[in-house]
Design a protein around this motif. Sequence first.
Motif, PDB file in Angstrom:
ATOM      1  N   THR A 171      24.807 -28.431 -37.462  1.00  0.00           N
ATOM      2  CA  THR A 171      24.362 -28.596 -35.990  1.00  0.00           C
ATOM      3  C   THR A 171      25.496 -29.551 -35.325  1.00  0.00           C
ATOM      4  O   THR A 171      25.935 -29.269 -34.439  1.00  0.00           O
ATOM      5  CB  THR A 171      22.920 -28.985 -35.610  1.00  0.00           C
ATOM      6  OG1 THR A 171      22.099 -27.976 -36.279  1.00  0.00           O
ATOM      7  CG2 THR A 171      22.882 -28.689 -34.274  1.00  0.00           C
ATOM      8  N   PHE A 172      25.569 -30.848 -35.776  1.00  0.00           N
ATOM      9  CA  PHE A 172      26.155 -31.806 -34.871  1.00  0.00           C
ATOM     10  C   PHE A 172      27.470 -32.175 -35.679  1.00  0.00           C
ATOM     11  O   PHE A 172      28.255 -33.001 -34.986  1.00  0.00           O
ATOM     12  CB  PHE A 172      25.149 -33.052 -34.951  1.00  0.00           C
ATOM     13  CG  PHE A 172      24.123 -32.913 -34.328  1.00  0.00           C
ATOM     14  CD1 PHE A 172      23.670 -32.443 -33.043  1.00  0.00           C
ATOM     15  CD2 PHE A 172      22.774 -32.857 -34.938  1.00  0.00           C
ATOM     16  CE1 PHE A 172      22.647 -32.257 -32.273  1.00  0.00           C
ATOM     17  CE2 PHE A 172      21.471 -32.631 -34.423  1.00  0.00           C
ATOM     18  CZ  PHE A 172      21.426 -32.327 -32.982  1.00  0.00           C
ATOM     19  N   GLY A 173      27.783 -32.066 -36.994  1.00  0.00           N
ATOM     20  CA  GLY A 173      28.979 -32.158 -37.578  1.00  0.00           C
ATOM     21  C   GLY A 173      28.795 -33.460 -38.648  1.00  0.00           C
ATOM     22  O   GLY A 173      29.846 -33.830 -39.187  1.00  0.00           O
ATOM     23  N   TRP A 174      27.643 -34.139 -38.210  1.00  0.00           N
ATOM     24  CA  TRP A 174      27.512 -35.215 -39.172  1.00  0.00           C
ATOM     25  C   TRP A 174      25.773 -35.333 -39.425  1.00  0.00           C
ATOM     26  O   TRP A 174      25.025 -34.998 -38.244  1.00  0.00           O
ATOM     27  CB  TRP A 174      27.804 -36.577 -38.700  1.00  0.00           C
ATOM     28  CG  TRP A 174      27.169 -37.127 -37.446  1.00  0.00           C
ATOM     29  CD1 TRP A 174      26.235 -37.920 -37.129  1.00  0.00           C
ATOM     30  CD2 TRP A 174      27.673 -36.670 -36.054  1.00  0.00           C
ATOM     31  NE1 TRP A 174      26.027 -37.801 -35.857  1.00  0.00           N
ATOM     32  CE2 TRP A 174      26.815 -37.275 -35.201  1.00  0.00           C
ATOM     33  CE3 TRP A 174      28.717 -36.014 -35.528  1.00  0.00           C
ATOM     34  CZ2 TRP A 174      27.037 -37.030 -33.747  1.00  0.00           C
ATOM     35  CZ3 TRP A 174      28.960 -35.638 -34.205  1.00  0.00           C
ATOM     36  CH2 TRP A 174      28.065 -36.495 -33.403  1.00  0.00           C
ATOM     37  N   ALA A 175      25.394 -35.964 -40.475  1.00  0.00           N
ATOM     38  CA  ALA A 175      24.000 -36.331 -40.531  1.00  0.00           C
ATOM     39  C   ALA A 175      23.727 -37.792 -40.044  1.00  0.00           C
ATOM     40  O   ALA A 175      24.319 -38.694 -40.448  1.00  0.00           O
ATOM     41  CB  ALA A 175      23.459 -36.307 -42.005  1.00  0.00           C
ATOM     42  N   ARG A 212      19.201 -42.178 -41.598  1.00  0.00           N
ATOM     43  CA  ARG A 212      19.233 -42.885 -42.992  1.00  0.00           C
ATOM     44  C   ARG A 212      19.841 -41.596 -43.725  1.00  0.00           C
ATOM     45  O   ARG A 212      20.150 -41.605 -44.972  1.00  0.00           O
ATOM     46  CB  ARG A 212      17.761 -42.939 -43.293  1.00  0.00           C
ATOM     47  CG  ARG A 212      17.036 -44.014 -42.747  1.00  0.00           C
ATOM     48  CD  ARG A 212      15.794 -44.418 -43.307  1.00  0.00           C
ATOM     49  NE  ARG A 212      15.186 -45.491 -42.783  1.00  0.00           N
ATOM     50  CZ  ARG A 212      15.310 -46.624 -43.407  1.00  0.00           C
ATOM     51  NH1 ARG A 212      15.613 -46.954 -44.819  1.00  0.00           N
ATOM     52  NH2 ARG A 212      14.584 -47.686 -42.921  1.00  0.00           N
ATOM     53  N   LEU A 213      19.958 -40.491 -43.181  1.00  0.00           N
ATOM     54  CA  LEU A 213      20.492 -39.238 -43.940  1.00  0.00           C
ATOM     55  C   LEU A 213      21.790 -39.372 -44.575  1.00  0.00           C
ATOM     56  O   LEU A 213      22.556 -40.014 -43.824  1.00  0.00           O
ATOM     57  CB  LEU A 213      20.110 -37.989 -43.377  1.00  0.00           C
ATOM     58  CG  LEU A 213      19.031 -37.549 -42.770  1.00  0.00           C
ATOM     59  CD1 LEU A 213      19.057 -36.307 -42.020  1.00  0.00           C
ATOM     60  CD2 LEU A 213      17.870 -37.366 -44.043  1.00  0.00           C
ATOM     61  N   SER A 214      21.893 -39.394 -45.791  1.00  0.00           N
ATOM     62  CA  SER A 214      23.300 -39.232 -46.487  1.00  0.00           C
ATOM     63  C   SER A 214      23.486 -37.552 -46.751  1.00  0.00           C
ATOM     64  O   SER A 214      22.480 -36.809 -46.288  1.00  0.00           O
ATOM     65  CB  SER A 214      23.489 -39.817 -47.731  1.00  0.00           C
ATOM     66  OG  SER A 214      22.676 -39.345 -48.828  1.00  0.00           O
ATOM     67  N   ASN A 215      24.500 -37.135 -47.219  1.00  0.00           N
ATOM     68  CA  ASN A 215      24.699 -35.965 -47.674  1.00  0.00           C
ATOM     69  C   ASN A 215      23.947 -35.314 -48.973  1.00  0.00           C
ATOM     70  O   ASN A 215      23.902 -34.275 -49.277  1.00  0.00           O
ATOM     71  CB  ASN A 215      25.957 -35.351 -47.842  1.00  0.00           C
ATOM     72  CG  ASN A 215      26.960 -35.549 -46.353  1.00  0.00           C
ATOM     73  OD1 ASN A 215      26.109 -35.414 -45.466  1.00  0.00           O
ATOM     74  ND2 ASN A 215      28.174 -36.000 -46.257  1.00  0.00           N
ATOM     75  N   CYS A 216      23.282 -36.436 -49.638  1.00  0.00           N
ATOM     76  CA  CYS A 216      22.730 -36.088 -51.083  1.00  0.00           C
ATOM     77  C   CYS A 216      21.263 -36.638 -50.933  1.00  0.00           C
ATOM     78  O   CYS A 216      21.088 -37.664 -50.447  1.00  0.00           O
ATOM     79  CB  CYS A 216      23.581 -36.757 -51.979  1.00  0.00           C
ATOM     80  SG  CYS A 216      25.240 -36.203 -52.097  1.00  0.00           S
ATOM     81  N   ALA A 236      21.340 -29.519 -42.647  1.00  0.00           N
ATOM     82  CA  ALA A 236      21.057 -28.670 -41.115  1.00  0.00           C
ATOM     83  C   ALA A 236      21.627 -29.595 -39.903  1.00  0.00           C
ATOM     84  O   ALA A 236      22.195 -28.967 -39.019  1.00  0.00           O
ATOM     85  CB  ALA A 236      19.366 -28.718 -40.955  1.00  0.00           C
ATOM     86  N   GLU A 237      21.345 -30.933 -40.016  1.00  0.00           N
ATOM     87  CA  GLU A 237      22.237 -31.645 -39.006  1.00  0.00           C
ATOM     88  C   GLU A 237      23.769 -31.684 -39.266  1.00  0.00           C
ATOM     89  O   GLU A 237      24.301 -31.612 -38.174  1.00  0.00           O
ATOM     90  CB  GLU A 237      21.855 -33.107 -39.178  1.00  0.00           C
ATOM     91  CG  GLU A 237      20.307 -33.226 -38.861  1.00  0.00           C
ATOM     92  CD  GLU A 237      20.038 -34.777 -38.612  1.00  0.00           C
ATOM     93  OE1 GLU A 237      21.097 -35.553 -38.464  1.00  0.00           O
ATOM     94  OE2 GLU A 237      18.919 -35.190 -38.322  1.00  0.00           O
TER      95      GLU A 237
END
Length: 395
Positions: free
Chosen positions: A182-186, A189-193, A178-179
Motif C-alpha cells: 500500500t505505502f511502499g514501506w512498513a 515496529r513492523l519489519s519485513n519479517c 500489506a503495508e
Amino acid sequence: MCGLAALFEPGRHFDPGLLAGMEDDLFHRGPDSGGIVSEPGLALVFRRLAILDPGSQADQPMSDASGRCSLVFNGEIYNYRALRHALEQEGVRLRTSGDTEVVLEGYLRWGEDVLGRLEGMFAFCLVDRERGVALAARDPLGIKPLYMMHSGTTVAFASEMRPLFRLHPPQADEEALAELVTFGWAAGRLSNCRGIERIPGGTLVTVPLAGGIPAEWRYCDPLETLCPDPDLDRADAEEQVHEVLKESVKAHLASDVGYAMQLSGGVDSSLVAALAQEETSGKLASFAVSLGDHPYDEGRYRDMVVQRYGLDHHEVAISAMEYAQALPRAVRHMEGPLPHGGCTTLMLLCERIRDRTKVVLTGEGADEMFGGYQRYAVWNKTRWQERLARLLPTR
C-alpha cells in the motif's frame, strides 16, 4: 556507520561459529575493525567504521576499567565534547578522545539519565553486570537502525535483520506485506519479517540478564517537544531556523577522517553545502549523480552552487546497466522491497564517495521536517476541508 549484534539468554554459551557468522554479516557496515565479547548468558558482536578517534584504543566492544559495563555503539554524539568536559569536571578520567567512551562513562556517572544528555544519532547495547541488566537504546528520531528478536528465553538485537536470521529462519510478515504493497514501506515496529521488530526511536529496552520479560521506556518522544509559539513572526522564525541549521551542520562536521557532501542541486543539499563550506578550510568536496539529459537532472542548479561556493565537485555518471546490476544488491542491503528507485542510485554514489572519505553530509530528512512532499500539502488541504465540513449542516 557501524554494525552491532547483542544476544542474551540465561546460562547459554553462544557458539563461536554463530558469533563469527554475525560479524561477517555486519562486516560491510564496519570494515575497519571488529570484536566479540562472549560469556555465559550474553554475547556482543561489533564491526567498526572509525570516524572519531580512529585508533585501536577506541575499538569495540568497549568496557570500562572496572569491567562492570561493556558497550557496543553505532552512531555519533555531536555534543560529545561538552559531555566529555562535564565528566572530567566530575573527576572522570577518559582513555580515548572519541564519543563511545563518553556514552559508556556517562552511563556509569548518570545512569539511564545519560540518554537525555545525548545529542546525535545512535543505537547501542550496554551490559551492566553489577545491575544484572542489558540496555538497548535508539536515538529519538530513529536515525540509526535497531532490530529486536524475542523468542522463548532468547533476546537479541542487531543493526540489521540478517544476523538475527541465524537464530531464526526468516519468514515474511503478512501484516508488513500489506503495508509494503500500500505505502511502499512498513511503518512503526513492523519489519519485513515475522518475529523481528524495529525498536521505535527514543526507546530504551531493559533486558534482565537472569531472565524475564524485557521492559520498555519511551525516554523521548519528539512530538512532545513541539510547542507552537503564536507570537513568533515569520522573520524571527526564519532567523531561528537559520541559526539552528548552522549549529547543526557545524556539529555534523565532527570527524577525524574528513567529510564530503552529496549535492543534488535541490534546495536542501544546496543549503547544507553552503553552510558546510563556511565551516570548511579549503574546498568542500561534493558529489552528485549525473542523469545527463533526463528532465529530472538538476545539473544546472548544482553548477550554480558549485560556482558560488567554490566546491571541489565531482559528477558521477551511472549507466542503465550499472543500475540494473546493482538493484539486487540494494534490495539485499535494504532487506526488503525498495521504497523508491533512488535507493539504488544513492548506494552507487556512496560507493564512489567511499574512495574519498567515510563521512558524507546530505539533505535527507529536510522534506519530512519542513513539509516538502506533496502529501503534506494534500494533508493541509483536507484539514481545511474538515473544518469547513463541521460548519455545514449534515442534513
